[in-house]
Design an enzyme around this catalytic site. Structure first.
Site, PDB file in Angstrom:
ATOM      1  N   GLU A 308     -25.730 -50.541  91.152  1.00  0.00           N
ATOM      2  CA  GLU A 308     -25.532 -51.104  92.367  1.00  0.00           C
ATOM      3  C   GLU A 308     -25.440 -52.548  92.374  1.00  0.00           C
ATOM      4  O   GLU A 308     -24.713 -53.287  92.828  1.00  0.00           O
ATOM      5  CB  GLU A 308     -27.039 -51.438  93.197  1.00  0.00           C
ATOM      6  CG  GLU A 308     -26.803 -49.576  94.445  1.00  0.00           C
ATOM      7  CD  GLU A 308     -25.507 -49.023  94.680  1.00  0.00           C
ATOM      8  OE1 GLU A 308     -24.805 -49.911  95.919  1.00  0.00           O
ATOM      9  OE2 GLU A 308     -25.300 -47.804  95.162  1.00  0.00           O
ATOM     10  N   ASP A 391     -20.396 -47.731  87.079  1.00  0.00           N
ATOM     11  CA  ASP A 391     -21.315 -47.435  85.883  1.00  0.00           C
ATOM     12  C   ASP A 391     -21.380 -47.466  84.518  1.00  0.00           C
ATOM     13  O   ASP A 391     -22.316 -48.086  84.133  1.00  0.00           O
ATOM     14  CB  ASP A 391     -20.490 -45.571  86.188  1.00  0.00           C
ATOM     15  CG  ASP A 391     -20.749 -44.781  87.345  1.00  0.00           C
ATOM     16  OD1 ASP A 391     -21.879 -44.901  88.027  1.00  0.00           O
ATOM     17  OD2 ASP A 391     -20.242 -44.062  87.974  1.00  0.00           O
TER      18      ASP A 391
END
Length: 445
Positions: A308, A391
């Site tokens: 995030e 990611d």
């Protein structure tokens, strides 16, 4: 003095432009219906492709040894239930669209609201802002009431069957009433403000309406976590301890200006998990769902937060906001060139010569829907690209294995898609499928 002038409500009626003669032969309603049916057929074809994939009994090779057959079958069963439900929901939605347009229900509702205003409040057609606000509220309430049976089935049958629902019937209807009241409170000043600006600014209103909407969005983003969210969930500071220390160390490591760290009781309504951050400039706050903390290790929680925070570090939030603002400005600009076209209103049943601005925007959204479909598809592509990049950022922070196990747990606990059809996922998903994310995490630099 005329009472309508005293209230400041009077709005000069809009007149048709010379474009009317050039567009008189355009069958707007028929084109909208044709496109709507075309999209419905396409999406049902994709739904059928996905539904077939949901009957597989063994996980794909990329998940073999990673996800147990039991967990895979549970996710498939949940997916099938949602798929069957989606077929019914899509058919109902399409039926509503067709009936609304073919039976001219929008002009019927508009004139009914106007008649009630005149009968009970003595307000005539000059009160366009009041009329528009009441029309939107009525439309929202009707739509929400019609959706109640489907929401009840989704929550108390599908979600209940698969162990996700934590709501009671009472809480469901309390939330429903809160949402209706909150929607009315937010919608009324928004619509009144936009209509006032449009009639004040004239043909160049799109500059001012866009600026107004930007300000409105910033206000909503600011007050949502502190004013609106607490109406539905309990938000508390994360207790001191090992997890808090690790998150604070992660934030300091990447210079994330963390000021508050909260836990939200998502388990009050559902066992689905999530985490997010919000705030402007040097005042950022992180919110963890209690369900995420329950199902994940501390390292996995940090890995998911690393993903995030990767969105923040890579400016994905600002990029998305920029694209959204360009889209909104373009929308208002194009609308400014057709909202005075009387044939647009007449095509959808407004044959008495009235051309309310709000109705014009609603009809414009119908005819602009083909472009919106393409833009939505492109936004999904951009979103998936950002997810891969986030990611990769978490991987660079050293969380590759923890993120991998965390994603698997999230998909397992949430019974997420583990075997999606490639066409279906490309069209619908804003996040890459689990298989693709795991493959990307496994690649060497």
């Amino acid at each position: 003095m005329d009472p309508s002038h005293a209230s400041g409500e009077t709005i000069a009626p809009l007149q048709g432009t010379s474009a009317d003669s050039a567009t008189a032969a355009v069958p707007y309603k028929e084109l909208v219906l044709a496109f709507s049916m075309g999209v419905y057929v396409l999406e049902q074809y994709l739904n059928i492709r996905q539904h077939r994939k949901l009957h597989a009994v063994h996980p794909p090779a990329a998940l073999s040894g990673t996800v147990s057959e039991e967990d895979f079958c549970n996710a498939q069963a949940y997916g099938r239930d949602k798929s069957y439900f989606q077929f019914v929901l899509d058919a109902w939605s399409q039926l509503q669209t067709v009936l609304t347009l073919t039976l001219d229900l929008l002009p019927l509702l508009w004139h009914t609201v106007g008649a009630l205003m005149l009968q009970y409040a003595g307000l005539d057609a000059e009160y366009e802002r009041t009329h528009s606000v009441l029309f939107v509220i009525a439309l929202s309430v009707i739509s929400s009431i019609l959706s109640i049976p489907f929401s009840l089935y989704r929550t108390f049958v599908i979600e209940e069957r698969h162990g996700f629902n934590k709501q009671t019937i009472g809480l469901f209807f309390v939330d429903f009433v809160k949402m209706q009241v909150l929607s009315a409170v937010i919608t009324a000043p928004l619509i009144a403000g936009v209509l006032t600006i449009i009639h004040w600014a004239g043909e160049s209103f799109y500059y001012y309406v866009w600026a107004f909407m930007v300000c409105f969005q910033l206000v909503m983003v600011t007050i949502y976590p502190t004013v609106i969210q607490p109406l539905f969930n309990k938000v508390e500071p994360l207790a001191p301890g090992s997890l808090r220390e690790k998150i604070e160390a992660l934030a300091a490591r990447i210079h994330f200006p963390l000021t508050k760290l909260y836990v939200i009781d998502g388990s009050r309504r559902s066992s689905h998990s999530n985490a997010y951050f919000y705030g402007f400039f040097k005042n950022k706050r992180i919110v963890l769902f209690d369900t995420l903390m329950e199902h994940s290790s501390e390292e996995e929680v940090c890995a998911i937060l690393g993903h995030e925070l990767g969105h923040w570090k890579l400016n994905h939030t600002l990029k998305g906001l920029g694209v959204a603002q360009v889209h909104m400005f373009g929308l208002f600009y194009l609308f400014s060139h057709c909202y005075r076209d009387s044939t647009l209103y007449q095509s959808f049943g407004f044959v008495d010569g009235t051309m309310p601005v709000l109705i014009g925007f609603l009809l414009f959204s119908y005819i602009f829907s083909p472009v919106e479909s393409v833009l939505s598809f492109l936004m999904n592509i951009m979103s998936r690209k950002h997810e891969f990049e986030a990611d990769a950022y978490a991987k660079k922070l050293g969380y590759a294995e923890s993120l991998r196990s965390g994603l698997i747990k999230l998909h397992t606990k949430n019974l997420g898609h583990m075997n999606p059809d490639s066409w279906y996922s490309t069209y619908h998903f804003s996040h890459p499928p689990l298989v693709e994310r795991l493959e990307a995490l496994g690649k060497t630099e």
